[in-house]
Design a protein around this motif. Sequence first.
Motif, PDB file in Angstrom:
ATOM      1  N   ALA A   1       0.833  -1.209   0.000  1.00 15.01           N
ATOM      2  CA  ALA A   1       0.000   0.000   0.000  1.00 15.01           C
ATOM      3  C   ALA A   1       0.864   1.255   0.000  1.00 15.01           C
ATOM      4  O   ALA A   1       0.528   2.252  -0.656  1.00 15.01           O
ATOM      5  CB  ALA A   1      -0.922  -0.011   1.215  1.00 15.01           C
ATOM      6  N   PHE A   2       1.980   1.221   0.726  1.00 15.98           N
ATOM      7  CA  PHE A   2       2.878   2.376   0.721  1.00 15.98           C
ATOM      8  C   PHE A   2       3.471   2.607  -0.663  1.00 15.98           C
ATOM      9  O   PHE A   2       3.546   3.748  -1.137  1.00 15.98           O
ATOM     10  CB  PHE A   2       4.003   2.188   1.735  1.00 15.98           C
ATOM     11  N   ILE A   3       3.909   1.540  -1.332  1.00 15.05           N
ATOM     12  CA  ILE A   3       4.495   1.695  -2.666  1.00 15.05           C
ATOM     13  C   ILE A   3       3.479   2.325  -3.614  1.00 15.05           C
ATOM     14  O   ILE A   3       3.810   3.228  -4.400  1.00 15.05           O
ATOM     15  CB  ILE A   3       4.981   0.328  -3.185  1.00 15.05           C
ATOM     16  N   GLU A   4       2.229   1.875  -3.530  1.00 11.20           N
ATOM     17  CA  GLU A   4       1.188   2.462  -4.378  1.00 11.20           C
ATOM     18  C   GLU A   4       0.958   3.925  -4.017  1.00 11.20           C
ATOM     19  O   GLU A   4       0.808   4.784  -4.904  1.00 11.20           O
ATOM     20  CB  GLU A   4      -0.113   1.679  -4.230  1.00 11.20           C
ATOM     21  N   ASP A   5       0.943   4.224  -2.706  1.00  9.42           N
ATOM     22  CA  ASP A   5       0.752   5.604  -2.264  1.00  9.42           C
ATOM     23  C   ASP A   5       1.898   6.490  -2.750  1.00  9.42           C
ATOM     24  O   ASP A   5       1.686   7.626  -3.203  1.00  9.42           O
ATOM     25  CB  ASP A   5       0.658   5.641  -0.734  1.00  9.42           C
ATOM     26  N   PHE A   6       3.122   6.004  -2.662  1.00  6.12           N
ATOM     27  CA  PHE A   6       4.273   6.776  -3.115  1.00  6.12           C
ATOM     28  C   PHE A   6       4.142   7.097  -4.604  1.00  6.12           C
ATOM     29  O   PHE A   6       4.398   8.232  -5.032  1.00  6.12           O
ATOM     30  CB  PHE A   6       5.561   6.003  -2.846  1.00  6.12           C
ATOM     31  N   ARG A   7       3.741   6.125  -5.397  1.00  6.37           N
ATOM     32  CA  ARG A   7       3.598   6.350  -6.839  1.00  6.37           C
ATOM     33  C   ARG A   7       2.494   7.352  -7.147  1.00  6.37           C
ATOM     34  O   ARG A   7       2.664   8.245  -7.981  1.00  6.37           O
ATOM     35  CB  ARG A   7       3.321   5.023  -7.532  1.00  6.37           C
ATOM     36  N   LEU A   8       1.344   7.201  -6.466  1.00  5.07           N
ATOM     37  CA  LEU A   8       0.241   8.128  -6.701  1.00  5.07           C
ATOM     38  C   LEU A   8       0.616   9.543  -6.280  1.00  5.07           C
ATOM     39  O   LEU A   8       0.282  10.525  -6.954  1.00  5.07           O
ATOM     40  CB  LEU A   8      -1.000   7.662  -5.933  1.00  5.07           C
ATOM     41  N   THR A   9       1.324   9.659  -5.140  1.00 12.60           N
ATOM     42  CA  THR A   9       1.760  10.979  -4.688  1.00 12.60           C
ATOM     43  C   THR A   9       2.741  11.592  -5.681  1.00 12.60           C
ATOM     44  O   THR A   9       2.722  12.805  -5.920  1.00 12.60           O
ATOM     45  CB  THR A   9       2.396  10.887  -3.295  1.00 12.60           C
ATOM     46  N   ALA A  10       3.595  10.765  -6.271  1.00  9.76           N
ATOM     47  CA  ALA A  10       4.527  11.259  -7.284  1.00  9.76           C
ATOM     48  C   ALA A  10       3.775  11.807  -8.495  1.00  9.76           C
ATOM     49  O   ALA A  10       4.134  12.861  -9.048  1.00  9.76           O
ATOM     50  CB  ALA A  10       5.489  10.149  -7.701  1.00  9.76           C
ATOM     51  N   ALA A  11       2.731  11.104  -8.903  1.00  6.27           N
ATOM     52  CA  ALA A  11       1.948  11.572 -10.052  1.00  6.27           C
ATOM     53  C   ALA A  11       1.270  12.907  -9.738  1.00  6.27           C
ATOM     54  O   ALA A  11       1.281  13.836 -10.563  1.00  6.27           O
ATOM     55  CB  ALA A  11       0.913  10.516 -10.433  1.00  6.27           C
TER      56      ALA A  11
ATOM     57  N   GLN B   1       4.730  13.741 -22.543  1.00  8.56           N
ATOM     58  CA  GLN B   1       4.235  12.385 -22.332  1.00  8.56           C
ATOM     59  C   GLN B   1       4.263  12.039 -20.850  1.00  8.56           C
ATOM     60  O   GLN B   1       3.368  11.348 -20.353  1.00  8.56           O
ATOM     61  CB  GLN B   1       5.098  11.379 -23.118  1.00  8.56           C
ATOM     62  N   LEU B   2       5.269  12.515 -20.110  1.00  4.37           N
ATOM     63  CA  LEU B   2       5.347  12.266 -18.679  1.00  4.37           C
ATOM     64  C   LEU B   2       4.145  12.881 -17.972  1.00  4.37           C
ATOM     65  O   LEU B   2       3.536  12.256 -17.103  1.00  4.37           O
ATOM     66  CB  LEU B   2       6.645  12.853 -18.128  1.00  4.37           C
ATOM     67  N   VAL B   3       3.769  14.105 -18.344  1.00  2.00           N
ATOM     68  CA  VAL B   3       2.585  14.732 -17.764  1.00  2.00           C
ATOM     69  C   VAL B   3       1.335  13.958 -18.141  1.00  2.00           C
ATOM     70  O   VAL B   3       0.424  13.775 -17.321  1.00  2.00           O
ATOM     71  CB  VAL B   3       2.481  16.196 -18.227  1.00  2.00           C
ATOM     72  N   GLU B   4       1.283  13.472 -19.384  1.00  2.00           N
ATOM     73  CA  GLU B   4       0.114  12.715 -19.825  1.00  2.00           C
ATOM     74  C   GLU B   4      -0.044  11.430 -19.021  1.00  2.00           C
ATOM     75  O   GLU B   4      -1.165  11.034 -18.656  1.00  2.00           O
ATOM     76  CB  GLU B   4       0.235  12.406 -21.322  1.00  2.00           C
ATOM     77  N   GLU B   5       1.077  10.770 -18.720  1.00  4.13           N
ATOM     78  CA  GLU B   5       1.009   9.556 -17.895  1.00  4.13           C
ATOM     79  C   GLU B   5       0.541   9.884 -16.480  1.00  4.13           C
ATOM     80  O   GLU B   5      -0.253   9.143 -15.892  1.00  4.13           O
ATOM     81  CB  GLU B   5       2.379   8.886 -17.860  1.00  4.13           C
ATOM     82  N   ALA B   6       1.020  10.997 -15.929  1.00  2.95           N
ATOM     83  CA  ALA B   6       0.576  11.398 -14.595  1.00  2.95           C
ATOM     84  C   ALA B   6      -0.914  11.716 -14.591  1.00  2.95           C
ATOM     85  O   ALA B   6      -1.634  11.371 -13.637  1.00  2.95           O
ATOM     86  CB  ALA B   6       1.381  12.602 -14.119  1.00  2.95           C
ATOM     87  N   LEU B   7      -1.401  12.357 -15.652  1.00  5.90           N
ATOM     88  CA  LEU B   7      -2.829  12.639 -15.750  1.00  5.90           C
ATOM     89  C   LEU B   7      -3.641  11.356 -15.815  1.00  5.90           C
ATOM     90  O   LEU B   7      -4.696  11.238 -15.175  1.00  5.90           O
ATOM     91  CB  LEU B   7      -3.107  13.491 -16.998  1.00  5.90           C
ATOM     92  N   GLN B   8      -3.144  10.364 -16.548  1.00  8.69           N
ATOM     93  CA  GLN B   8      -3.844   9.089 -16.656  1.00  8.69           C
ATOM     94  C   GLN B   8      -3.952   8.406 -15.295  1.00  8.69           C
ATOM     95  O   GLN B   8      -5.016   7.897 -14.912  1.00  8.69           O
ATOM     96  CB  GLN B   8      -3.104   8.180 -17.641  1.00  8.69           C
ATOM     97  N   VAL B   9      -2.861   8.403 -14.546  1.00  7.43           N
ATOM     98  CA  VAL B   9      -2.871   7.780 -13.221  1.00  7.43           C
ATOM     99  C   VAL B   9      -3.836   8.505 -12.290  1.00  7.43           C
ATOM    100  O   VAL B   9      -4.616   7.880 -11.559  1.00  7.43           O
ATOM    101  CB  VAL B   9      -1.444   7.773 -12.629  1.00  7.43           C
ATOM    102  N   CYS B  10      -3.810   9.830 -12.313  1.00  8.18           N
ATOM    103  CA  CYS B  10      -4.669  10.597 -11.414  1.00  8.18           C
ATOM    104  C   CYS B  10      -6.142  10.460 -11.774  1.00  8.18           C
ATOM    105  O   CYS B  10      -7.009  10.473 -10.886  1.00  8.18           O
ATOM    106  CB  CYS B  10      -4.257  12.067 -11.421  1.00  8.18           C
ATOM    107  N   ARG B  11      -6.457  10.313 -13.057  1.00 10.68           N
ATOM    108  CA  ARG B  11      -7.854  10.088 -13.448  1.00 10.68           C
ATOM    109  C   ARG B  11      -8.347   8.760 -12.893  1.00 10.68           C
ATOM    110  O   ARG B  11      -9.469   8.662 -12.366  1.00 10.68           O
ATOM    111  CB  ARG B  11      -7.986  10.102 -14.969  1.00 10.68           C
ATOM    112  N   GLN B  12      -7.528   7.722 -13.024  1.00 14.06           N
ATOM    113  CA  GLN B  12      -7.926   6.415 -12.496  1.00 14.06           C
ATOM    114  C   GLN B  12      -8.048   6.460 -10.970  1.00 14.06           C
ATOM    115  O   GLN B  12      -8.950   5.845 -10.385  1.00 14.06           O
ATOM    116  CB  GLN B  12      -6.918   5.361 -12.919  1.00 14.06           C
ATOM    117  N   HIS B  13      -7.160   7.216 -10.324  1.00 10.67           N
ATOM    118  CA  HIS B  13      -7.254   7.342  -8.870  1.00 10.67           C
ATOM    119  C   HIS B  13      -8.525   8.077  -8.464  1.00 10.67           C
ATOM    120  O   HIS B  13      -9.192   7.702  -7.482  1.00 10.67           O
ATOM    121  CB  HIS B  13      -6.026   8.091  -8.343  1.00 10.67           C
TER     122      HIS B  13
END
Length: 591
Positions: A190-200, A236-248
């Motif tokens: 759960a922490f690893i997932e949280d770290f990734r989401l926070t990075a996005a 593209q990096l911003v686009e990937e972050a947007l994709q992750v945040c939309r799913q979140h």
Amino acid sequence: MCRTPHGAEDMGSAGGALAGQAAPATASHRGCHHPSLDLVQFKRARLRVERAIKEKKIFTVLGPYPVIRSQLRARGWVERKPLSRGSRLEQQHSRREKWLQEEEGRAPLSQSCLLRDQMPYFIWTTRCSAVNRRLLQRDQVVNHYSGVASFTTKEGLCVNLRNLTWFYEADPDTFFPRCYRLGAVDERKAFIEDFRLTAARSLLKVALERAGDAPVGTEQPPKSGEGPAGSPQPSQLVEEALQVCRQHLDSVGHQDIDRDAPSPCTTAINWDRFLQDYYRVVHEGAGLVLSVAQQDQCQALLQLLAGHLPQLAMEGNHNVWILKPGAKSRGRGIVCVVRLEQVLQLARGCTSFSAREGEWVVQKYVERLLLIFGTKFDIRQWFLVTDWNPLTVWFYRESYVRFCSQPFSLSRLDPARHLCNVSIQKRCRPARGRHPQLPPDQIWSCRQLQAYLAQAGRAGAWQQVMVPGMKAAVVAALRSAQDLVGSRKGSFELFGADFVFGEDCQPWLLEINASPTMAPSSAVTSRLCARVQRDTLRVVIDHRDNPACPTGAFELIYKEAAVPVPMHSGLKLMVEGCSMRKPLVVLVTPL
């Protein structure tokens, strides 16, 4: 005459045989009559002892608590020494009690000698383990409860606050930075997932900040050679972050409940590569291109996430986490980190840290802090629990502020800038050019903090936001662990909670300490620590015997309705019943 250990003759003065080193144990405990006491002194001591026995005013203090001793004696209590002279535990406190022996003279020793077979009715110790709870009588008062590690250790607080919603109507995410035990497999994931989401999310924040400093699309992409081959373009990096945040957002908004949607961190994104590019942009200053459409999407998405994530504002955009040993105090072993691999490596014990992985907790660092003259501070707030059923909590109106010695910076994560513990800061040198209004001993009283807030245009923040938030956090933390603490009548305990404050003055609970230090490390703590000890006795002794007595600076903030405890002799899961027989069917043949 009786000679002191230094060979000087004792003529009966107040600073006689007990000044400095104590007399030999055999001389003080062989009989009740001390050789150097004249008959008048002995009779007076005996009368005091007899009165104390009759009134049940016999106390034992183990540890350096001169204020507690003096206050109890002023109330007519008589001290019973806990251990014989020369024993191991007594030697541990002998250096800190030399001055006390000088004040005592001979009379307290003679009283303790007369009380050697008597039971103390009030016990104050530094550690809960110093008291054998199985031998305690009902009318004995002790300053500890069993089971408080469920909220006074970092690991215990982390676990039990996560279950708070089952016991109390409060959201721990509004006052306790999210926290994970790295030794638990599911929490580490759960922490690893949280770290990734926070990075996005952090990447979107950084992109918006940089877009506000320059026209959109004018930022320069990373130069050739920066990063590994195959790295995506910044857009593209911003686009990937947007994709992750939309799913979140779909996940926290429960919009994916009717479809088989994957976790935001199980997308086709290469997370190792994403994080390395994220580090280069956020921590190394690599360029970032943001289109007008992406800027609008970032703003809209972050606003929607803010409605579901109470910690979105305080978490900042550097993705800093703080790694702590689960059961240590005084800032020992705590480090701040910004890279996922660094957290996991430290927790596995691959460095000089000796704690095992199962003892580590990792907690989101509060990046958007309320600062004083550019310096981080926290608050030590005392509270007192006098009963667990019904839960009865007293909040102390006085507290003190602890400063770091270096100015706050998220690009430099050394302890001098981020850990406010007195034991840490006393080893750090104050910064050059430090603001002259910051205290040289790194300590303020809460009244000085209130004066600063008033000068900064926030005069109402202390009473309207900060204090109510701290009270609510304390009660919620206690409710989360209430069923795990031994509810012994006649016990009480003083705790010290540590808080920091966000830019909006909202308090964030960091930890709760059992046996908070009473050492006078500064002029402020010397005054306040003595006062809180005096007021504690007012609550647990004076107010108990007479509810009309004042309680000093303690304020009763919570007392729930008593819950009856059913009498039982153990777990019994036997089910009683009777067997059922199949009814007899009688066939009747028609005539």
